[in-house]
Design a protein around this motif. Structure first.
Motif, PDB file in Angstrom:
ATOM      1  N   PHE A 101       0.830  -1.208   0.000  1.00 37.52           N
ATOM      2  CA  PHE A 101       0.000   0.000   0.000  1.00 37.52           C
ATOM      3  C   PHE A 101       0.864   1.257   0.000  1.00 37.52           C
ATOM      4  CE2 PHE A 101      -2.023   3.422   2.428  1.00 37.52           C
ATOM      5  CZ  PHE A 101      -3.158   3.644   1.649  1.00 37.52           C
ATOM      6  N   ILE A 102       1.870   1.292   0.866  1.00 42.56           N
ATOM      7  CA  ILE A 102       2.753   2.455   0.937  1.00 42.56           C
ATOM      8  C   ILE A 102       3.493   2.636  -0.377  1.00 42.56           C
ATOM      9  CG2 ILE A 102       4.793   3.436   2.060  1.00 42.56           C
ATOM     10  CD1 ILE A 102       3.930   2.042   4.635  1.00 42.56           C
ATOM     11  N   ALA A 103       3.949   1.535  -0.946  1.00 43.17           N
ATOM     12  CA  ALA A 103       4.699   1.607  -2.204  1.00 43.17           C
ATOM     13  C   ALA A 103       3.838   2.181  -3.325  1.00 43.17           C
ATOM     14  CB  ALA A 103       5.212   0.218  -2.578  1.00 43.17           C
ATOM     15  N   LEU A 104       2.637   1.672  -3.490  1.00 42.18           N
ATOM     16  CA  LEU A 104       1.768   2.158  -4.561  1.00 42.18           C
ATOM     17  C   LEU A 104       1.420   3.629  -4.360  1.00 42.18           C
ATOM     18  CD1 LEU A 104      -0.624  -0.913  -4.980  1.00 42.18           C
ATOM     19  CD2 LEU A 104       1.332  -0.269  -6.414  1.00 42.18           C
ATOM     20  N   ALA A 105       1.195   4.015  -3.112  1.00 43.81           N
ATOM     21  CA  ALA A 105       0.902   5.421  -2.823  1.00 43.81           C
ATOM     22  C   ALA A 105       2.116   6.294  -3.112  1.00 43.81           C
ATOM     23  CB  ALA A 105       0.473   5.575  -1.364  1.00 43.81           C
ATOM     24  N   ALA A 106       3.305   5.826  -2.694  1.00 42.54           N
ATOM     25  CA  ALA A 106       4.536   6.605  -2.903  1.00 42.54           C
ATOM     26  C   ALA A 106       4.866   6.721  -4.386  1.00 42.54           C
ATOM     27  CB  ALA A 106       5.690   5.950  -2.148  1.00 42.54           C
ATOM     28  N   TYR A 107       4.711   5.637  -5.146  1.00 40.75           N
ATOM     29  CA  TYR A 107       4.953   5.702  -6.593  1.00 40.75           C
ATOM     30  C   TYR A 107       4.028   6.732  -7.233  1.00 40.75           C
ATOM     31  CZ  TYR A 107       7.086   1.018  -5.920  1.00 40.75           C
ATOM     32  OH  TYR A 107       7.837  -0.058  -5.491  1.00 40.75           O
ATOM     33  N   SER A 108       2.766   6.738  -6.801  1.00 42.28           N
ATOM     34  CA  SER A 108       1.773   7.662  -7.376  1.00 42.28           C
ATOM     35  C   SER A 108       2.125   9.110  -7.060  1.00 42.28           C
ATOM     36  CB  SER A 108       0.381   7.333  -6.843  1.00 42.28           C
ATOM     37  OG  SER A 108       0.005   6.007  -7.182  1.00 42.28           O
ATOM     38  N   VAL A 109       2.493   9.369  -5.807  1.00 45.91           N
ATOM     39  CA  VAL A 109       2.832  10.739  -5.405  1.00 45.91           C
ATOM     40  C   VAL A 109       4.106  11.199  -6.117  1.00 45.91           C
ATOM     41  CG1 VAL A 109       3.526  12.210  -3.469  1.00 45.91           C
ATOM     42  CG2 VAL A 109       1.684  10.549  -3.168  1.00 45.91           C
ATOM     43  N   ALA A 110       5.083  10.313  -6.215  1.00 42.56           N
ATOM     44  CA  ALA A 110       6.338  10.672  -6.898  1.00 42.56           C
ATOM     45  C   ALA A 110       6.076  11.011  -8.363  1.00 42.56           C
ATOM     46  CB  ALA A 110       7.343   9.525  -6.782  1.00 42.56           C
ATOM     47  N   THR A 111       5.231  10.207  -9.013  1.00 45.94           N
ATOM     48  CA  THR A 111       4.894  10.465 -10.412  1.00 45.94           C
ATOM     49  C   THR A 111       4.149  11.792 -10.555  1.00 45.94           C
ATOM     50  OG1 THR A 111       4.739   8.073 -10.812  1.00 45.94           O
ATOM     51  CG2 THR A 111       3.727   9.531 -12.441  1.00 45.94           C
ATOM     52  N   LEU A 112       3.239  12.060  -9.621  1.00 45.32           N
ATOM     53  CA  LEU A 112       2.512  13.327  -9.631  1.00 45.32           C
ATOM     54  C   LEU A 112       3.463  14.507  -9.452  1.00 45.32           C
ATOM     55  CD1 LEU A 112      -0.152  14.920  -9.614  1.00 45.32           C
ATOM     56  CD2 LEU A 112      -0.288  14.507  -7.149  1.00 45.32           C
ATOM     57  N   CYS A 113       4.447  14.350  -8.584  1.00 47.58           N
ATOM     58  CA  CYS A 113       5.433  15.420  -8.362  1.00 47.58           C
ATOM     59  C   CYS A 113       6.227  15.699  -9.639  1.00 47.58           C
ATOM     60  CB  CYS A 113       6.382  15.040  -7.232  1.00 47.58           C
ATOM     61  SG  CYS A 113       5.636  15.059  -5.586  1.00 47.58           S
ATOM     62  N   LEU A 114       6.636  14.637 -10.333  1.00 44.77           N
ATOM     63  CA  LEU A 114       7.374  14.813 -11.583  1.00 44.77           C
ATOM     64  C   LEU A 114       6.507  15.513 -12.624  1.00 44.77           C
ATOM     65  CD1 LEU A 114       9.141  11.334 -11.780  1.00 44.77           C
ATOM     66  CD2 LEU A 114      10.294  13.533 -11.563  1.00 44.77           C
ATOM     67  N   TRP A 115       5.244  15.079 -12.722  1.00 40.69           N
ATOM     68  CA  TRP A 115       4.322  15.708 -13.666  1.00 40.69           C
ATOM     69  C   TRP A 115       4.118  17.178 -13.313  1.00 40.69           C
ATOM     70  CZ3 TRP A 115      -0.512  17.978 -12.961  1.00 40.69           C
ATOM     71  CH2 TRP A 115      -1.226  18.237 -14.123  1.00 40.69           C
ATOM     72  N   SER A 116       3.937  17.476 -12.032  1.00 44.00           N
ATOM     73  CA  SER A 116       3.717  18.854 -11.585  1.00 44.00           C
ATOM     74  C   SER A 116       4.935  19.728 -11.853  1.00 44.00           C
ATOM     75  CB  SER A 116       3.376  18.875 -10.091  1.00 44.00           C
ATOM     76  OG  SER A 116       2.200  18.137  -9.823  1.00 44.00           O
ATOM     77  N   ALA A 117       6.119  19.170 -11.642  1.00 38.13           N
ATOM     78  CA  ALA A 117       7.346  19.943 -11.895  1.00 38.13           C
ATOM     79  C   ALA A 117       7.462  20.294 -13.366  1.00 38.13           C
ATOM     80  CB  ALA A 117       8.557  19.152 -11.440  1.00 38.13           C
ATOM     81  N   GLY A 118       7.048  19.363 -14.215  1.00 38.70           N
ATOM     82  CA  GLY A 118       7.133  19.609 -15.652  1.00 38.70           C
ATOM     83  C   GLY A 118       6.079  20.584 -16.157  1.00 38.70           C
ATOM     84  N   ARG A 119       4.966  20.711 -15.435  1.00 37.47           N
ATOM     85  CA  ARG A 119       3.874  21.596 -15.862  1.00 37.47           C
ATOM     86  C   ARG A 119       3.806  22.888 -15.064  1.00 37.47           C
ATOM     87  NH1 ARG A 119       0.081  18.813 -18.989  1.00 37.47           N
ATOM     88  NH2 ARG A 119       1.177  17.105 -20.038  1.00 37.47           N
ATOM     89  N   ALA A 120       4.688  23.078 -14.109  1.00 39.68           N
ATOM     90  CA  ALA A 120       4.617  24.256 -13.241  1.00 39.68           C
ATOM     91  C   ALA A 120       4.760  25.551 -14.052  1.00 39.68           C
ATOM     92  CB  ALA A 120       5.707  24.181 -12.183  1.00 39.68           C
ATOM     93  N   GLU A 121       3.870  26.503 -13.762  1.00 39.02           N
ATOM     94  CA  GLU A 121       3.913  27.798 -14.444  1.00 39.02           C
ATOM     95  C   GLU A 121       4.579  28.873 -13.605  1.00 39.02           C
ATOM     96  OE1 GLU A 121      -0.067  28.735 -15.541  1.00 39.02           O
ATOM     97  OE2 GLU A 121      -0.228  27.101 -17.015  1.00 39.02           O
ATOM     98  N   HIS A 122       4.730  28.607 -12.303  1.00 36.40           N
ATOM     99  CA  HIS A 122       5.352  29.575 -11.404  1.00 36.40           C
ATOM    100  C   HIS A 122       6.448  28.868 -10.601  1.00 36.40           C
ATOM    101  CE1 HIS A 122       2.117  32.399 -12.315  1.00 36.40           C
ATOM    102  NE2 HIS A 122       1.262  31.408 -12.084  1.00 36.40           N
ATOM    103  N   TRP A 123       7.431  29.643 -10.162  1.00 37.29           N
ATOM    104  CA  TRP A 123       8.568  29.069  -9.456  1.00 37.29           C
ATOM    105  C   TRP A 123       8.146  28.370  -8.180  1.00 37.29           C
ATOM    106  CZ3 TRP A 123       9.610  30.360  -4.462  1.00 37.29           C
ATOM    107  CH2 TRP A 123       9.044  31.538  -3.969  1.00 37.29           C
ATOM    108  N   TRP A 124       7.115  28.913  -7.482  1.00 40.43           N
ATOM    109  CA  TRP A 124       6.708  28.309  -6.217  1.00 40.43           C
ATOM    110  C   TRP A 124       6.016  26.968  -6.428  1.00 40.43           C
ATOM    111  CZ3 TRP A 124       1.498  27.493  -5.695  1.00 40.43           C
ATOM    112  CH2 TRP A 124       0.653  28.261  -6.476  1.00 40.43           C
ATOM    113  N   GLN A 125       5.330  26.804  -7.568  1.00 43.30           N
ATOM    114  CA  GLN A 125       4.724  25.518  -7.887  1.00 43.30           C
ATOM    115  C   GLN A 125       5.806  24.468  -8.144  1.00 43.30           C
ATOM    116  OE1 GLN A 125       2.403  26.802 -11.271  1.00 43.30           O
ATOM    117  NE2 GLN A 125       0.523  26.976 -10.060  1.00 43.30           N
ATOM    118  N   TYR A 126       6.819  24.897  -8.878  1.00 43.18           N
ATOM    119  CA  TYR A 126       7.952  24.008  -9.149  1.00 43.18           C
ATOM    120  C   TYR A 126       8.655  23.626  -7.855  1.00 43.18           C
ATOM    121  CZ  TYR A 126      12.482  22.479 -10.988  1.00 43.18           C
ATOM    122  OH  TYR A 126      13.623  21.764 -11.273  1.00 43.18           O
ATOM    123  N   LEU A 127       8.844  24.600  -6.963  1.00 38.51           N
ATOM    124  CA  LEU A 127       9.539  24.350  -5.706  1.00 38.51           C
ATOM    125  C   LEU A 127       8.770  23.347  -4.842  1.00 38.51           C
ATOM    126  CD1 LEU A 127      11.943  25.070  -3.892  1.00 38.51           C
ATOM    127  CD2 LEU A 127      10.577  26.931  -2.946  1.00 38.51           C
TER     128      LEU A 127
END
Length: 323
Positions: free
Chosen positions: A20-46
């Motif tokens: 359960f922890i692994a699947l949740a962590a993989y999902s959050v990590a993937t979301l973070c990578l996606w968010s970093a790539g789509r961030a429009e402002h520096w604080w979103q990227y940070l």
């Protein structure tokens, strides 16, 4: 599953919880990578980068469990999630297991003594090693070694890395790479190829630029590196007991899956993360992680201590076979 006990304590592997922890962590990590790539402002990227730096350590802790065969009681499940967790690092599961179990056999020996140096050592080299750990550069050795093993394995045998010169050997590369000589090369390369394809796919389908990817992983590398040697720095030069049970913010302690109970882990590597607290001696010194991390920035110190004794055979058997 029948409960397992060790020294009178329950050490049953929490397999379902780990999945359960692994699947949740993989999902959050993937979301973070996606968010970093789509961030429009520096604080979103940070925010994306900082979150990834922490959840990346959760995944690494799960990889660590798989390496010691304490992620799941079924070997195929343990190794499957080990492959997935290793891909997020990124490295290969088989290589990581060889490197990490080798670390347990070499801990606090001359080749893993980065916090101190002998009069005969290069002080400049020792300081350089310490700062590569603190600045996240040390993390790059895993993906670089993986790419080399996959495409140009001869690079791992160049004299700069494998020389018998004591000055070269104390850089630890030769000791670490010695562990790959006994791995299944086809399995190791298949895992590394899976890791490479996974990251190419992530960047392609998420429109993730190399710099967004690197920002996330560099933040993770600095966060990861801040603990990877702090839990050993200036401890007793003893292979099994040369580590700290560090004190840290409780939230961080859980995010890292109790990785800060590192002395307990080195003493009892067959114990799953959720049971390590049972083997922590409250009477022993437990420095704060942050204070020790600050001390590391001052650099290595001079020493004349002798190298530790080798591990006993019974402990090595427990180390390699798991619970």
């Amino acid at each position: 599953m029948k409960p397992k006990t060790y020294q009178g304590q329950d050490i049953t592997i929490p397999g379902t919880l780990n999945i359960f922890i692994a699947l949740a962590a993989y999902s959050v990590a993937t979301l973070c990578l996606w968010s970093a790539g789509r961030a429009e402002h520096w604080w979103q990227y940070l925010i994306a980068v900082l979150c990834f730096s922490y959840v990346g350590n959760t995944i690494f802790s799960l990889l660590h469990e798989s390496v010691h065969r304490t992620f799941h009681h079924r070997r195929w499940v343990n190794d499957l999630f080990g492959v997935f967790s290793a891909a997020f690092f990124p490295t290969g599961f088989t290589l990581q297991r060889a490197f990490h179990l080798g670390h347990h056999r070499r801990n606090r020996t001359d080749v893993e003594m980065f916090d101190m140096y002998y009069p005969s050592d290069s002080r400049a080299m020792k300081f350089l090693q310490m700062y590569t750990i603190l600045l996240g550069v040390y993390w790059t050795s895993a993906p670089i070694a993986g790419l080399a093993y996959l495409f140009c394995p001869w690079l791992l045998n160049i004299p700069l890395l494998r020389s018998s010169d004591p000055r070269i050997q104390r850089m630890s590369a030769d000791a670490m790479l010695s562990g790959i000589e006994n791995v299944n090369p086809w399995r190791a390369r298949a895992e590394l190829l899976f890791t490479l394809c996974s990251h190419v796919a992530l960047c392609h389908f998420f429109g993730l630029s190399f710099w967004a990817w690197l920002g996330c992983y560099w933040a993770f590398a600095v966060n990861w590196g801040s603990l990877q040697y702090a839990d050993h720095a200036w401890t007793k030069r003893d292979i099994r007991n040369g580590a700290w049970n560090l004190r840290v913010n409780p939230v961080v302690h859980w995010i890292f899956l109790h990785y800060h109970h590192h002395k307990a882990h080195h003493q009892h590597p067959q114990v799953p993360w959720c049971h390590l607290h049972k083997f922590v001696d409250p009477a022993e010194e437990r420095p704060r992680h942050f204070a020790l991390w600050l001390r590391m920035w001052k650099g290595p110190t001079l020493t004349s201590e002798a190298r530790p004794q080798d591990l006993d055979e019974d402990f090595e058997q427990a180390l390699y076979q798991g619970p």
